[in-house]
Write an enzyme that holds these catalytic residues in place. Sequence first.
Site, short mmCIF file in Angstrom:
data_model
loop_
_atom_site.label_atom_id
_atom_site.label_comp_id
_atom_site.label_asym_id
_atom_site.label_seq_id
_atom_site.Cartn_x
_atom_site.Cartn_y
_atom_site.Cartn_z
N HIS A 128 0.83 -1.21 0.00
CA HIS A 128 0.00 0.00 0.00
C HIS A 128 0.86 1.26 0.00
O HIS A 128 0.54 2.24 -0.69
CB HIS A 128 -0.91 0.01 1.23
CG HIS A 128 -2.08 -0.91 1.10
ND1 HIS A 128 -3.03 -1.06 2.10
CD2 HIS A 128 -2.48 -1.74 0.09
CE1 HIS A 128 -3.94 -1.93 1.71
NE2 HIS A 128 -3.63 -2.35 0.50
N TYR A 162 -9.62 3.99 2.42
CA TYR A 162 -10.16 2.82 3.10
C TYR A 162 -11.69 2.78 3.16
O TYR A 162 -12.28 1.69 3.03
CB TYR A 162 -9.56 2.69 4.50
CG TYR A 162 -8.21 2.01 4.47
CD1 TYR A 162 -8.09 0.64 4.63
CD2 TYR A 162 -7.05 2.75 4.27
CE1 TYR A 162 -6.86 0.01 4.59
CE2 TYR A 162 -5.80 2.14 4.23
CZ TYR A 162 -5.71 0.77 4.38
OH TYR A 162 -4.49 0.14 4.33
N GLU A 179 1.00 1.78 8.03
CA GLU A 179 1.40 2.53 6.84
C GLU A 179 1.87 3.93 7.19
O GLU A 179 2.85 4.43 6.61
CB GLU A 179 0.23 2.56 5.85
CG GLU A 179 -0.02 1.21 5.19
CD GLU A 179 -1.43 1.03 4.66
OE1 GLU A 179 -2.12 2.07 4.46
OE2 GLU A 179 -1.85 -0.13 4.47
N TYR A 225 11.45 -3.07 -3.75
CA TYR A 225 11.01 -2.68 -5.09
C TYR A 225 10.66 -1.20 -5.13
O TYR A 225 10.49 -0.54 -4.10
CB TYR A 225 9.80 -3.51 -5.53
CG TYR A 225 8.65 -3.52 -4.56
CD1 TYR A 225 7.77 -2.43 -4.44
CD2 TYR A 225 8.42 -4.63 -3.74
CE1 TYR A 225 6.72 -2.44 -3.53
CE2 TYR A 225 7.37 -4.64 -2.82
CZ TYR A 225 6.53 -3.55 -2.73
OH TYR A 225 5.49 -3.57 -1.83
N TYR A 262 8.40 -2.87 -9.53
CA TYR A 262 9.53 -3.61 -10.10
C TYR A 262 10.67 -3.62 -9.09
O TYR A 262 11.01 -2.60 -8.49
CB TYR A 262 10.00 -2.97 -11.42
CG TYR A 262 9.02 -3.19 -12.55
CD1 TYR A 262 8.85 -4.44 -13.13
CD2 TYR A 262 8.24 -2.14 -13.01
CE1 TYR A 262 7.94 -4.64 -14.15
CE2 TYR A 262 7.31 -2.33 -14.04
CZ TYR A 262 7.18 -3.59 -14.60
OH TYR A 262 6.25 -3.79 -15.60
N SER A 263 11.26 -4.80 -8.91
CA SER A 263 12.35 -4.95 -7.94
C SER A 263 13.55 -4.10 -8.34
O SER A 263 13.88 -3.97 -9.54
CB SER A 263 12.78 -6.41 -7.84
OG SER A 263 11.75 -7.19 -7.29
N THR A 286 16.20 -10.67 -10.05
CA THR A 286 16.42 -9.22 -9.93
C THR A 286 16.61 -8.76 -8.48
O THR A 286 17.60 -8.07 -8.20
CB THR A 286 15.29 -8.43 -10.61
OG1 THR A 286 14.02 -8.87 -10.14
CG2 THR A 286 15.35 -8.63 -12.12
N PRO A 287 15.74 -9.11 -7.51
CA PRO A 287 16.04 -8.68 -6.14
C PRO A 287 17.24 -9.41 -5.55
O PRO A 287 17.94 -8.85 -4.69
CB PRO A 287 14.75 -9.00 -5.38
CG PRO A 287 14.11 -10.11 -6.15
CD PRO A 287 14.46 -9.82 -7.59
N GLY A 346 3.62 -9.44 -7.97
CA GLY A 346 2.18 -9.30 -8.15
C GLY A 346 1.42 -9.84 -6.95
O GLY A 346 1.90 -9.86 -5.83
#
Length: 404
Positions: free
Chosen positions: A87, A97, A139, A192, A209-210, A275-276, A393
């Site tokens: 989030h 929310y 958050e 990411y 994207y990582s 990638t990560p 995802g």
Amino acid sequence: MPAPLSPQTRSIVKACIPALEAHGLAITQEMYRRLLSDEAIRDLFNISHQKSGDQPKALAFAVLAYARHIDDPTPLKDMIERIAEKHVGLNILPEHYPFVGTALLGAIAHVLGDQATPDIMEAWKEAYGFLADVLINREQQIYHAHTEEKGGWTGWRPFRIASRSMETADTASFTLTPVDGQPVMKHRPGQYLSFRLDIPDVGSERRNYSISSAPADNHYRITIKKHEDGLVSRWFHDHAQEGDILEVSAPAGDFFLNPSSERPLCFISAGAGITPIMSMMETLTAYNDRRSIHFIHGTQSTQTTIFADKICTLAANGTIKADLFYSQMDSLPPQMKGVALHTGRISPSWLKTHEDKQADFYICGPTEFMLSMIHTLKEQNIPMERIHYEMFGSAADPYLVTQA
């Protein structure tokens, strides 16, 4: 912390578990139908996950897990942390929310019909409000931490594509620098970046994207594999050029290298899951970390091996020991220093005989691959606190949603 749920609410929510098992997916599908009818809210979501059905499945599993653990949500802390990080990456705010709550309650009433009594609806209203408050509080803590970090920010920050290079025929790396020329927040290796894109003839899209590079204070690198059915990955490959400006949120994610552990490390990846992992390995190299590193990677062939030169360099200088598996090659190229080459896929039987049971494990790749690797490690009595994994995802598998 939000006020505890009332005993009556907890009792009613638990009584709803059979209904959620039978109708949970129908409820979340209806919820998203209602939610995405609002264009402003729709733009917050990755619509490709709606088309694939992954997002409704993931939410259905999460709601069911919440109901099963309503008396003590402690086992769901990792799931809640992952949701909160996601989030934050997408810049979800407290004012979003109520829209979700209204859609969820409306979906419950629609799907359950006469079974959705006033007591049931009131209980789920309270239960949703409690969980929403937990997420909002977490958050806000993450957003605040980002503002306190050197180079940190909240919201969307413009970055320029400083360079673009091809790693394989269908995988490209993009180096990003901030337009304002100020420092950037150093990410935790494995995290990411999230992007808000306006794609011609499509509209607003958001993606994660990582980061594939070691932490730095002036740039990030992302590495994207092109998927023919991937709207945004195709856009990056076909249209994103050096000098283009992208809107980017601060690094996020709960998959990152544990800085306090001194255990040996085993990285297991497949395809773009490297990638990560590359971010982690480059970081360990930069800081001259002395832990032993075993890198296990599966791909189709030598032509599809992302970061092949970097892997060979790390292996040749003794930084890592590598095992590379090629699923579509019948014969192997010459052996390289520090690298063992194999035909076929990484199998559970091979992993059982080559793992270091004292290691920390980091896994990234397709869902079925990760499930196989995680189950194999658990069968070898590796505790879950030493098994870390990243999902690209939405997680449509209940095991990966909840770490049950």
